[in-house]
Design an enzyme around this catalytic site. Sequence first.
Site, short mmCIF file in Angstrom:
data_model
loop_
_atom_site.label_atom_id
_atom_site.label_comp_id
_atom_site.label_asym_id
_atom_site.label_seq_id
_atom_site.Cartn_x
_atom_site.Cartn_y
_atom_site.Cartn_z
N ASP A 158 -2.86 1.77 -0.51
CA ASP A 158 -2.97 1.55 0.70
C ASP A 158 -3.63 -0.28 0.61
OD1 ASP A 158 -0.78 3.32 1.45
OD2 ASP A 158 -3.11 4.68 1.72
N ASN A 186 -0.46 5.92 1.08
CA ASN A 186 1.00 7.18 2.01
C ASN A 186 1.03 6.11 2.87
OD1 ASN A 186 -1.87 6.79 3.13
ND2 ASN A 186 -1.39 8.85 4.25
N HIS A 187 0.62 4.93 2.53
CA HIS A 187 1.36 3.80 3.78
C HIS A 187 2.50 2.83 2.65
CE1 HIS A 187 -2.87 3.87 5.74
NE2 HIS A 187 -1.43 5.24 6.51
#
Length: 101
Positions: free
Chosen positions: A32, A98-99
């Site tokens: 991220d 997760n981004h």
Amino acid sequence: DPIRGMDSFNTFEEILQHAQKLKVDMILLGGDLFHENKPSRHTLYKTMQLLRTYCMGNSDVHIRIVSDQKINFPTRELANYCDPNYNIELPVFSIHGNHDD
């Protein structure tokens, strides 16, 4: 971000400055790098400017990838710091976050 303004960039630059000053072997990003999976043009340009400023140069890199680079870097078949056409002196490795989807 209107509240935090340039905090993220300032912090990232401070980390890069310390890494350069301490002559670390590499930087490992825990995923991220960006808060969103489609960052703004300004965010991309500022990030590229910081990476160019602090990670490019003519010093030798003292780490070695012992795994098969053709498997781990299939599009280039080697890490960019091993490519003689790039002048990377501070490699940055990033883990998928997760981004990043």
